[in-house]
Enzyme design. Structure first.
Site, short mmCIF file in Angstrom:
data_model
loop_
_atom_site.label_atom_id
_atom_site.label_comp_id
_atom_site.label_asym_id
_atom_site.label_seq_id
_atom_site.Cartn_x
_atom_site.Cartn_y
_atom_site.Cartn_z
N CYS A 128 0.81 -1.23 0.00
CA CYS A 128 0.00 0.00 0.00
C CYS A 128 0.84 1.27 0.00
CB CYS A 128 -0.96 0.00 1.18
SG CYS A 128 -0.28 -0.73 2.67
N HIS A 241 -2.95 5.82 4.87
CA HIS A 241 -1.54 6.05 5.13
C HIS A 241 -1.18 7.46 4.61
CE1 HIS A 241 -1.28 1.93 6.14
NE2 HIS A 241 -0.63 1.45 5.09
C1 11C Z 1 0.94 -2.19 6.63
N1 11C Z 1 1.76 -2.04 4.34
O1 11C Z 1 0.46 -1.05 6.55
C2 11C Z 1 1.38 -2.93 5.40
C3 11C Z 1 0.27 -3.86 5.01
O2 11C Z 1 3.23 -6.33 2.31
O3 11C Z 1 1.15 -6.43 1.81
C4 11C Z 1 0.54 -4.67 3.77
C5 11C Z 1 1.70 -5.62 3.94
C6 11C Z 1 2.06 -6.17 2.61
O4 11C Z 1 1.08 -2.79 7.68
#
Ligand code: 11C
Ligand code: A2P
Length: 346
Positions: A128, A241
């Site tokens: 993400c 995010h």
């Molecule tokens: C998080 N980006 O916000 C991560 C979630 O490699 O698909 C996704 C983790 C991934 O914790």
């Protein structure tokens, strides 16, 4: 024409959003099937105003399914995606399991949809934090060539899935009721805190989340000359995010020109009016499809550099929406088929 679509991990935070997104965008499926672990077989998940009965995921369920969108964790993808491909079912996988595999395209439709050509049955959805950064950086890279990116993230607990959301909720309730909050999901309290730790630590003392931003950027841009350095931080926000991004470019781009360029970029929305106190925030971007960018400023410490503030709904553009857009692109390009079914299961 018959088109059967499966959502694997349908009971999870991202899986539910995938079903919602498929429905909202009128994805041309004639049938939708929901899969999860044996724990939730028989339970129901919403699909529009209907409900789907969740089925247990097994190796032999993919016969007759054209497209399976996975968000059930890396080990589930590792184990089951090859069986799907073998059955002629194209997989779009949201986990980290296949992203850096040379046989699998890693795709953000606004950035590198062409990479879908020649897929072998498993297509990876990027992380993400990478997706939202690259939707914004792509037009800038094309115009003035990005040499270096320094990014710090402010990531929502929904990135950890349902259990991250529940942990923050519970800890806030505990603290307001004078109870000592238990830490089950994160090593430290996430309520009213900030944790510089997402995913596991690696030998170089970066976290895996930070290194995903480094390696995925190079693969998606097809440009090993782009250097990325990242610090990823979990903050007590439920959805979206945010990222502070500093770029150094080969050619000069003024903040004004960057604003114009980004306002024409696919999937991007510029909200940047400091005088009116207008800038993107998680609370502003929840449930939105676009990636928001604001606080666009020239970096006054170097010749050619910009600072940007990028926010997107991590469960939506960061996961479910990007995966569904890949599905739409596969249909548009007539790529919803597996040519060599044995690439992943020898
Ligand atoms: C998080 N980006 O916000 C991560 C979630 O490699 O698909 C996704 C983790 C991934 O914790
Ligand atoms: P289940 O609810 O049956 O455990 P989240 O990311 O929100 O934690 O969701 C993870 C999703 O992945 C859930 O739908 C979960 O189903 C599913 N899942 C986890 N392990 C497996 C497995 N071994 N087989 C199938 N689905 C799984």
């Amino acid at each position: 024409k018959k088109l059967t679509v499966a959502v694997v991990g349908a009971t999870g935070a991202v899986g539910r959003e995938m079903l919602k997104t498929l429905h909202e965008r009128d994805f041309p499926a004639t049938e939708i099937r929901a899969f999860a672990s044996a724990r939730s077989a028989g339970t129901k998940v919403p699909y529009g105003d209907k409900e789907l009965t969740v089925q247990e995921l097994k190796e032999d369920v993919f016969e007759g399914i054209d497209l399976a969108i996975f968000s059930a964790g890396g080990s589930t993808s590792q184990k089951f995606a090859p069986h799907a491909a073998k059955a002629g079912c194209v997989v779009v996988d949201n986990s980290a399991a296949w992203r850096m595999d040379d046989r699998c395209p890693l795709v953000v439709p606004e950035v590198n949809a062409h990479a879908l050509e020649g897929h072998n049955g498993i297509i990876a959805n990027p992380n993400c934090s990478t997706i939202q950064m690259l939707v914004v950086l792509k037009p800038l890279h094309d115009a003035v060539k990005i040499k270096r990116v320094v990014v710090s993230t402010y990531q929502a607990v929904s990135g950890t899935g349902q259990k991250g959301i529940e942990e923050l909720e519970r800890q806030v309730r505990d603290l307001f009721n004078g109870r000592d909050p238990e830490c089950n999901t994160y090593p430290y309290r996430i309520a009213f805190n900030a944790l510089p730790h997402i995913d596991v630590f690696l030998d170089n003392d970066y976290t895996k989340e930070e290194m995903k931003m480094v390696h995925e950027t190079v693969k998606i841009f097809e440009d090993p000359s782009v250097k990325v350095t990242a610090t990823c931080v979990r903050v007590p926000v439920f959805y979206c995010h945010a990222e502070s991004v500093n770029i150094e470019t080969e050619k000069k781009l003024t903040a004004k020109d960057a604003r114009v360029m980004l306002s024409q970029a696919p999937g991007v929305r510029v909200v940047d009016n400091p005088r009116e106190l207008m800038y993107p925030m998680p609370s502003y971007c929840v449930g939105e499809d676009e990636t928001y960018v604001g606080r666009i400023r020239e970096d006054e410490t170097i010749e050619n550099g910009l600072n940007l503030w990028i926010v997107a709904d991590n469960v939506r553009k960061g996961a479910a929406l990007n995966a569904v857009q890949i599905g739409e692109e596969l249909i548009k390009r007539d790529l919803l088929r597996v040519t060599d079914k044995n690439v992943f299961l020898k």
